[in-house]
Scaffold this motif. Structure first.
Motif, PDB file in Angstrom:
ATOM      1  N   VAL A 264      -2.222  13.060  11.033  1.00  0.00           N
ATOM      2  CA  VAL A 264      -2.987  11.885  10.622  1.00  0.00           C
ATOM      3  C   VAL A 264      -2.994  10.889  11.775  1.00  0.00           C
ATOM      4  N   THR A 265      -4.184  10.477  12.167  1.00  0.00           N
ATOM      5  CA  THR A 265      -4.318   9.569  13.306  1.00  0.00           C
ATOM      6  C   THR A 265      -4.461   8.127  12.834  1.00  0.00           C
ATOM      7  N   LEU A 266      -4.343   7.214  13.786  1.00  0.00           N
ATOM      8  CA  LEU A 266      -4.532   5.801  13.474  1.00  0.00           C
ATOM      9  C   LEU A 266      -5.951   5.560  12.977  1.00  0.00           C
ATOM     10  N   GLY A 267      -6.899   6.271  13.554  1.00  0.00           N
ATOM     11  CA  GLY A 267      -8.288   6.134  13.118  1.00  0.00           C
ATOM     12  C   GLY A 267      -8.478   6.586  11.679  1.00  0.00           C
ATOM     13  N   ASP A 268      -7.747   7.651  11.286  1.00  0.00           N
ATOM     14  CA  ASP A 268      -7.828   8.121   9.892  1.00  0.00           C
ATOM     15  C   ASP A 268      -7.395   7.030   8.925  1.00  0.00           C
ATOM     16  N   THR A 269      -6.366   6.301   9.296  1.00  0.00           N
ATOM     17  CA  THR A 269      -5.819   5.287   8.384  1.00  0.00           C
ATOM     18  C   THR A 269      -6.739   4.083   8.226  1.00  0.00           C
ATOM     19  N   ARG A 270      -7.817   4.034   9.003  1.00  0.00           N
ATOM     20  CA  ARG A 270      -8.729   2.883   8.947  1.00  0.00           C
ATOM     21  C   ARG A 270     -10.065   3.217   8.299  1.00  0.00           C
ATOM     22  N   ILE A 271     -10.217   4.432   7.791  1.00  0.00           N
ATOM     23  CA  ILE A 271     -11.497   4.792   7.198  1.00  0.00           C
ATOM     24  C   ILE A 271     -11.724   3.994   5.909  1.00  0.00           C
ATOM     25  N   ASP A 272     -12.978   3.723   5.640  1.00  0.00           N
ATOM     26  CA  ASP A 272     -13.349   2.997   4.420  1.00  0.00           C
ATOM     27  C   ASP A 272     -13.576   4.022   3.318  1.00  0.00           C
ATOM     28  N   HIS A 273     -12.564   4.199   2.477  1.00  0.00           N
ATOM     29  CA  HIS A 273     -12.646   5.240   1.457  1.00  0.00           C
ATOM     30  C   HIS A 273     -11.742   4.858   0.295  1.00  0.00           C
ATOM     31  N   PRO A 274     -12.146   5.121  -0.951  1.00  0.00           N
ATOM     32  CA  PRO A 274     -11.308   4.764  -2.104  1.00  0.00           C
ATOM     33  C   PRO A 274      -9.935   5.437  -2.100  1.00  0.00           C
TER      34      PRO A 274
ATOM     35  N   PRO B 205       0.841  -1.195   0.000  1.00  0.00           N
ATOM     36  CA  PRO B 205       0.000   0.000   0.000  1.00  0.00           C
ATOM     37  C   PRO B 205       0.882   1.254   0.000  1.00  0.00           C
ATOM     38  N   LEU B 206       0.457   2.294  -0.678  1.00  0.00           N
ATOM     39  CA  LEU B 206       1.274   3.508  -0.747  1.00  0.00           C
ATOM     40  C   LEU B 206       1.373   4.209   0.604  1.00  0.00           C
ATOM     41  N   GLN B 207       0.312   4.131   1.413  1.00  0.00           N
ATOM     42  CA  GLN B 207       0.287   4.737   2.747  1.00  0.00           C
ATOM     43  C   GLN B 207       0.676   6.223   2.699  1.00  0.00           C
ATOM     44  N   MET B 208       0.019   6.965   1.831  1.00  0.00           N
ATOM     45  CA  MET B 208       0.298   8.387   1.686  1.00  0.00           C
ATOM     46  C   MET B 208      -0.732   9.214   2.448  1.00  0.00           C
ATOM     47  N   ASP B 209      -0.239  10.077   3.336  1.00  0.00           N
ATOM     48  CA  ASP B 209      -1.142  10.950   4.094  1.00  0.00           C
ATOM     49  C   ASP B 209      -1.898  11.898   3.168  1.00  0.00           C
ATOM     50  N   SER B 210      -1.274  12.268   2.051  1.00  0.00           N
ATOM     51  CA  SER B 210      -1.914  13.220   1.144  1.00  0.00           C
ATOM     52  C   SER B 210      -3.226  12.681   0.578  1.00  0.00           C
TER      53      SER B 210
ATOM     54  N   ASN C 163      -8.125   5.953   0.616  1.00  0.00           N
ATOM     55  CA  ASN C 163      -7.331   5.527   1.774  1.00  0.00           C
ATOM     56  C   ASN C 163      -6.262   4.545   1.297  1.00  0.00           C
ATOM     57  N   THR C 164      -5.089   5.083   0.978  1.00  0.00           N
ATOM     58  CA  THR C 164      -4.009   4.234   0.453  1.00  0.00           C
ATOM     59  C   THR C 164      -3.271   3.501   1.561  1.00  0.00           C
ATOM     60  N   TYR C 165      -3.732   3.637   2.802  1.00  0.00           N
ATOM     61  CA  TYR C 165      -3.223   2.772   3.871  1.00  0.00           C
ATOM     62  C   TYR C 165      -3.908   1.410   3.794  1.00  0.00           C
ATOM     63  N   GLU C 166      -5.160   1.403   3.379  1.00  0.00           N
ATOM     64  CA  GLU C 166      -5.938   0.168   3.323  1.00  0.00           C
ATOM     65  C   GLU C 166      -5.997  -0.439   1.920  1.00  0.00           C
ATOM     66  N   ARG C 167      -5.882   0.406   0.891  1.00  0.00           N
ATOM     67  CA  ARG C 167      -6.049  -0.068  -0.484  1.00  0.00           C
ATOM     68  C   ARG C 167      -4.741   0.051  -1.249  1.00  0.00           C
ATOM     69  N   GLN C 168      -4.470  -0.966  -2.046  1.00  0.00           N
ATOM     70  CA  GLN C 168      -3.238  -0.967  -2.834  1.00  0.00           C
ATOM     71  C   GLN C 168      -3.420  -0.180  -4.130  1.00  0.00           C
ATOM     72  N   GLY C 169      -2.294   0.196  -4.704  1.00  0.00           N
ATOM     73  CA  GLY C 169      -2.318   0.882  -5.991  1.00  0.00           C
ATOM     74  C   GLY C 169      -2.538   2.376  -5.865  1.00  0.00           C
ATOM     75  N   LEU C 170      -2.576   3.024  -6.998  1.00  0.00           N
ATOM     76  CA  LEU C 170      -2.824   4.460  -7.043  1.00  0.00           C
ATOM     77  C   LEU C 170      -4.270   4.752  -6.652  1.00  0.00           C
ATOM     78  N   PRO C 171      -4.542   5.941  -6.144  1.00  0.00           N
ATOM     79  CA  PRO C 171      -5.930   6.316  -5.875  1.00  0.00           C
ATOM     80  C   PRO C 171      -6.704   6.402  -7.184  1.00  0.00           C
ATOM     81  N   PRO C 172      -8.032   6.424  -7.119  1.00  0.00           N
ATOM     82  CA  PRO C 172      -8.839   6.380  -8.358  1.00  0.00           C
ATOM     83  C   PRO C 172      -8.711   7.607  -9.251  1.00  0.00           C
ATOM     84  N   THR C 173      -8.332   8.751  -8.678  1.00  0.00           N
ATOM     85  CA  THR C 173      -8.155   9.973  -9.476  1.00  0.00           C
ATOM     86  C   THR C 173      -6.951  10.736  -8.929  1.00  0.00           C
TER      87      THR C 173
END
Length: 286
Positions: A199-209, A181-186, A211-221
């Motif tokens: 950026v908090t630990l809770g932020d890194t767990r949000i369900d959002h396209p 995962p890219l794990q980018m705060d931006s 959220n590159t902490y949880e999802r691999q690859g580039l963001p959708p846009t």
């Protein structure tokens, strides 16, 4: 001995008095006509264009608001114009101009419309992505122009200086190659519509396209408007084995190949932030 051949002498044409008067009257008539054109009733002098500056790293809503202000339009006018402007965006964008509102200085007059200005910006971005260095580099990296713009937008948001852009790009490429995962705060900040380093630990767990902490690859846009330097870095990253980076303090960004080294740099970042917080708070009464 052959004689030298000479052209027959030419006599200078002389104007008669009537001819001179005709030329004089013609000249006076031309000047009068020019004055009449300049001073025709209702005519206005050409408008001097104003300049609208769009900085690197702005998000689309910031660009829309700036256009509304410059054109003296009600808030939301430029955003609404996106749907009808027929912007020359790649199919991957699905009509969303984020990342393609190229940062530059644009001429604006009282006749400029939001659609015209947005089209100008998108065409400029397309032109920059089509420059030989960026286009050829993107093909070498196996990226489409849209992916290049997306990666460049992350670089624009994450790098503190142009000198760091190539290294940030390398971190992204290395992580993608390792399926990390890219794990980018931006990208989290984009998801939460904010700009912060908190950026908090809770932020890194949000369900959002985004959220590159949880999802691999580039963001959708893309997440902002990248400049040409970020585009170039995206397709020609600096050689290196880095997988992590953190800005320990302004002007001091540390790049690491191992998580252990990165943790030490993060600890230094936290100490610096704590010290800065105490200094801003000032002495406490006790």
């Amino acid at each position: 001995m052959p004689r030298e051949y000479r052209l027959p002498s030419q006599r200078r044409t002389r104007l008669t008095r009537r001819g001179r008067l005709a030329l004089l009257f013609a000249a006076i008539a031309a000047v009068a006509a020019a004055v009449m054109v300049t001073l025709l009733p209702g005519e206005e002098a050409p408008e001097t264009p104003r300049r609208l500056l769009i900085p690197e790293g702005w998000r689309a809503p910031q660009v829309y608001a700036a256009i509304d202000r410059e054109l003296k339009l009600p808030p939301g006018s430029t955003k609404a114009a996106v749907a009808t402007a027929a912007l020359p965006l790649p199919a991957e964008a699905k009509g969303n101009p984020e990342g393609f509102l190229f940062p530059a200085t644009y001429p604006v007059t009282s006749k400029t419309t939001p659609g015209e200005l947005l089209t100008y910006m998108v065409r400029t971005a397309n032109g920059k992505l089509a420059t030989p260095a960026v286009a050829n580099g993107g093909r070498t990296q196996g990226m489409t122009p849209y992916q290049t713009a997306t990666l460049a937008s992350i670089i624009e948001a994450e790098a503190d200086t142009r000198a760091e852009m190539g290294k940030v790009a390398r971190v992204v490429h290395n992580r993608l190659a390792k399926s990390m995962p890219l794990q980018m705060d931006s990208t989290l900040n984009y998801a939460l519509n904010r700009s912060t380093v908190d950026v908090t630990l809770g932020d890194t767990r949000i369900d959002h396209p985004f959220n590159t902490y949880e999802r691999q690859g580039l963001p959708p846009t893309p997440i902002d408007s990248p400049g040409l330097a970020a585009m170039a870095a995206a397709v020609a990253p600096t050689p290196g084995d880095w997988l992590f980076f953190v800005t320990v303090k302004p002007g001091d960004t540390r790049f690491s190949a191992t998580y252990e080294e990165h943790k030490r740099h993060v600890a230094e970042f936290n100490r610096n932030r704590a010290a800065a917080g105490r200094a801003q708070a000032g002495p406490r009464a006790g």
